[in-house]
Design a protein around this motif. Structure first.
Motif, PDB file in Angstrom:
ATOM      1  N   ARG A 160      10.872  52.243  78.339  1.00  0.00           N
ATOM      2  CA  ARG A 160      10.625  51.787  79.714  1.00  0.00           C
ATOM      3  C   ARG A 160      11.834  52.051  80.607  1.00  0.00           C
ATOM      4  O   ARG A 160      12.248  51.206  81.393  1.00  0.00           O
ATOM      5  CB  ARG A 160      10.263  50.312  79.732  1.00  0.00           C
ATOM      6  N   ASP A 161      12.386  53.217  80.446  1.00  0.00           N
ATOM      7  CA  ASP A 161      13.549  53.595  81.247  1.00  0.00           C
ATOM      8  C   ASP A 161      13.030  54.279  82.523  1.00  0.00           C
ATOM      9  O   ASP A 161      12.979  55.496  82.618  1.00  0.00           O
ATOM     10  CB  ASP A 161      14.414  54.551  80.410  1.00  0.00           C
ATOM     11  N   TYR A 162      12.622  53.470  83.510  1.00  0.00           N
ATOM     12  CA  TYR A 162      11.886  54.001  84.654  1.00  0.00           C
ATOM     13  C   TYR A 162      12.627  55.025  85.503  1.00  0.00           C
ATOM     14  O   TYR A 162      12.011  55.985  85.967  1.00  0.00           O
ATOM     15  CB  TYR A 162      11.359  52.866  85.533  1.00  0.00           C
ATOM     16  N   PRO A 163      13.944  54.869  85.747  1.00  0.00           N
ATOM     17  CA  PRO A 163      14.598  55.905  86.575  1.00  0.00           C
ATOM     18  C   PRO A 163      14.465  57.288  85.948  1.00  0.00           C
ATOM     19  O   PRO A 163      14.212  58.265  86.644  1.00  0.00           O
ATOM     20  CB  PRO A 163      16.062  55.453  86.610  1.00  0.00           C
ATOM     21  N   VAL A 164      14.597  57.360  84.618  1.00  0.00           N
ATOM     22  CA  VAL A 164      14.487  58.652  83.948  1.00  0.00           C
ATOM     23  C   VAL A 164      13.051  59.159  84.038  1.00  0.00           C
ATOM     24  O   VAL A 164      12.808  60.317  84.396  1.00  0.00           O
ATOM     25  CB  VAL A 164      14.938  58.553  82.472  1.00  0.00           C
ATOM     26  N   ILE A 212      11.883  62.620  85.938  1.00  0.00           N
ATOM     27  CA  ILE A 212      11.248  63.740  85.242  1.00  0.00           C
ATOM     28  C   ILE A 212       9.893  64.051  85.859  1.00  0.00           C
ATOM     29  O   ILE A 212       9.557  65.206  86.129  1.00  0.00           O
ATOM     30  CB  ILE A 212      11.086  63.427  83.739  1.00  0.00           C
ATOM     31  N   ILE A 213       9.113  63.001  86.122  1.00  0.00           N
ATOM     32  CA  ILE A 213       7.785  63.232  86.672  1.00  0.00           C
ATOM     33  C   ILE A 213       7.889  63.887  88.041  1.00  0.00           C
ATOM     34  O   ILE A 213       7.150  64.834  88.350  1.00  0.00           O
ATOM     35  CB  ILE A 213       7.002  61.911  86.696  1.00  0.00           C
ATOM     36  N   ALA A 214       8.839  63.414  88.848  1.00  0.00           N
ATOM     37  CA  ALA A 214       9.003  64.025  90.167  1.00  0.00           C
ATOM     38  C   ALA A 214       9.415  65.490  90.024  1.00  0.00           C
ATOM     39  O   ALA A 214       8.861  66.366  90.702  1.00  0.00           O
ATOM     40  CB  ALA A 214      10.043  63.253  90.967  1.00  0.00           C
TER      41      ALA A 214
END
Lengths: 270, 312
Positions: B276-280, B284-286
């Motif tokens: 749940r490392d949201y910034p990463v 990546i998705i962006a």
């Protein structure tokens, strides 16, 4: 001998037969499997194929045939759930935007374009990372991801039909918009929706297998073909048949659905 | 030029929409990152202080534009799990995934176009029949399964490559390319099969049109008609398809990277999702979304060059 029309379509028949086998095996699998798919038997670790274990056992001594039966069931449930959410959501969105047009239509379609720019599995991963993994979250994630593509298909059918004479005359005699949308226009879109349902199943099986393979899809105790394949990869050198069998089952399901889809497309073109 | 400008405008709007979607998706996450980082035992003051420090207490739109601007200037935030900048985690990984995507894409073209033309030319031949049947099956095989089959048959049995023996492009560039060849085949095969089928039917459809008859009547040979007239038109749907599959190829590389233990962004994405490392995850998705959007834009431009009719 007069065969019915659909039996002359070789692809459709192949698709029906394969899908029927898959469905029957998974229905049986939900009620009865030769062994408990999760029961571990330390004495049967990586056992070869035999009369007792038709396809042998995995690294924990679980019966592979039983796991495949229940894994296909899981995959099928995920696929059905996903397609249901996708088709229902997509039909509602596509029907209203196609029928009414206007600003909401523009905005939703731009949004649709943006969503379609994502690889579908990536978008599903966004939802999974928010919702967490597990069977039901996979269904929700993939279902939402599939809405835009169905919305687009249904919308284009509505755009085609909404200015036809029967719609105009229905309006003239005072039929409500809702009734025109769901009772008059929607039945005309069923062929297009049906053949996209088969391709939806195809994509859902592929996406579920991929996500479970990565370990962020279906979680134990639910068995899943994708997860089995990733476990089998570790034992590839000792027991290649495990990977080959569980992978082939995924291929079989996808192949069946894509044959169905192509058959239906030929049928709706004719 | 006007068309290009219009395409650029559409692309920018899509980028804005997609980035806002990515940003928003990770804002509505149940649970506050500050609480997540400090644990549930943290005092309210501590959580508030961290929220202040992370800037979580400011309005949504302001945070979005800040996130977007810093993103484009290379600041993608800090990883929750490792405390290092996302940028440093991604550096060196993006080129690996991009190389894999690019090699797969080239393979798709190299496999599908000659085979598609060949099977269309000798439509009723035995070879075309066999390839056609094989094609139907190959289309149904998920890339990660092909990857496993290749690992077993080419890696373990024939020992053409060492499974898991990824070579960094910094130490041995050709070794790197050679290792990527196998995952690239895994990604490319199903897509090449689909593309081949599309090209075949597209050539056969074009061949029935009037201009083909005219070309024949002017004394052209079959080869001339095929390569100088039919192919030009038949390739248009193929380009559309290739553009559309690019998103799938990128997604395919994310999964196949796992099979071949390639340290690209796919692996990072999966571990970050589990942690749940949201910034990463959002970075990546962006990035993947932007890559896909840019490629789609290039395909659109290619379209305008090949087919003047689309310049309307």
């Amino acid at each position: 001998m007069n065969k019915p029309e659909w039996m002359k379509n070789r692809k459709f028949v192949t698709g029906i037969v394969i899908t029927a086998i898959v469905v029957i095996l998974s229905i049986i699998g939900t009620f009865f499997t030769p062994y408990d798919p999760n029961a571990m038997d330390a004495s049967a670790k990586l056992a070869p194929m035999s009369a007792a274990h038709l396809l042998g056992c995995d690294n924990f001594g679980r019966d592979i045939f039983s796991r495949i039966m229940s894994g296909m069931g899981t995959t099928l449930i995920v696929a059905i759930g996903t397609v249901l959410i996708g088709v229902m959501g997509g039909t509602v969105v596509g029907a209203f935007t196609g029928y009414y047009g206007g600003v909401i239509d523009e905005v939703l379609m731009r949004f649709n374009d943006a969503v379609l720019a994502f690889p579908s599995i990536l978008l599903a991963l966004v939802f999974i990372s928010i919702l967490g993994s597990g069977k039901y979250n996979v269904i929700i994630a993939l279902g939402i991801v599939f809405v835009p593509s169905y919305a687009r298909i249904v919308r284009s059918e509505f755009l085609r039909c909404k200015n036809m004479d029967y719609v105009k005359s229905a309006k003239l005699i005072g039929v409500s918009d809702l009734r025109i949308i769901f009772v008059h226009i929607l039945p005309n879109a069923y062929k297009v929706i049906l053949s996209s349902v088969a391709i939806g199943f195809n994509n859902a099986v592929l996406a579920e297998a991929g996500m479970s393979f990565l370990g962020i899809g279906v979680q134990p105790p639910d068995s899943s073909l994708g997860r089995m394949l990733s476990e089998a990869q570790t034992y590839l050198f000792i027991k290649p048949s495990y990977a080959i069998i569980s992978g082939s089952m995924i291929v079989l399901m996808i192949f069946g659905f894509s044959m169905l889809n192509e058959g239906m497309e030929e049928w709706s073109d004719a | 030029m006007r068309f290009v400008l219009r395409k650029i405008a559409t692309m920018l709007i899509t980028v804005l929409l997609v980035s806002f979607f990515v940003f928003l998706a990770f804002q509505v996450i149940p649970g506050d990152p500050a609480t997540a980082m400090l644990g549930t035992n943290a005092t309210k003051e501590k959580v508030e202080a961290l929220r202040e420090q992370l800037g979580l207490n400011r309005p949504l739109m302001i945070r979005y534009f800040e996130w977007l601007f810093s993103f484009f200037f290379g600041d993608m935030g800090t990883s929750y799990s490792y405390g290092v900048s996302v940028r440093s985690m991604l550096a060196g990984k993006v080129p690996i995934t991009l190389s894999l995507t690019l090699i797969s894409f080239i393979l798709i073209i190299l496999i599908s176009i000659p085979l598609g033309i060949e099977t269309a030319e000798h439509e009723d031949g035995i070879v075309a029949g066999i390839i056609g049947g094989l094609n139907q099956v190959v289309m149904a095989i998920p890339p990660f399964f092909i990857g496993i089959l290749l690992t077993y048959f080419l890696g373990l049995v024939l020992q053409l490559f060492t499974p898991g023996g990824y070579v960094s492009y910094k130490t041995d560039f050709f070794g790197f390319l050679y290792y990527l060849l196998f995952p690239a085949i895994a990604i490319a095969l199903p897509k090449a099969a689909m593309n081949m089928k599309l090209l075949k039917s597209s050539v056969l459809k074009e061949a029935k049109l009037d201009y083909v008859r005219t070309a024949y009547s002017r004394g052209n040979s079959t080869k001339d008609v095929l390569y100088k007239h039919v192919l030009k038109n038949a390739l248009i749907p193929v380009i559309t398809f290739l553009g559309m599959t690019l998103a799938d190829i990128v997604a395919g590389s994310l999964i196949v990277e796992q099979v071949f233990s390639i340290p690209g962004i796919g692996r990072l994405l999966i571990t970050s999702i589990s942690n749940r490392d949201y910034p990463v995850v959002s970075a990546i998705i962006a990035i993947v979304a932007f890559i896909v959007i840019i490629i789609n834009f290039l395909v659109d431009i290619l379209y305008l060059i090949i087919d003047p009719r689309t310049r309307g």
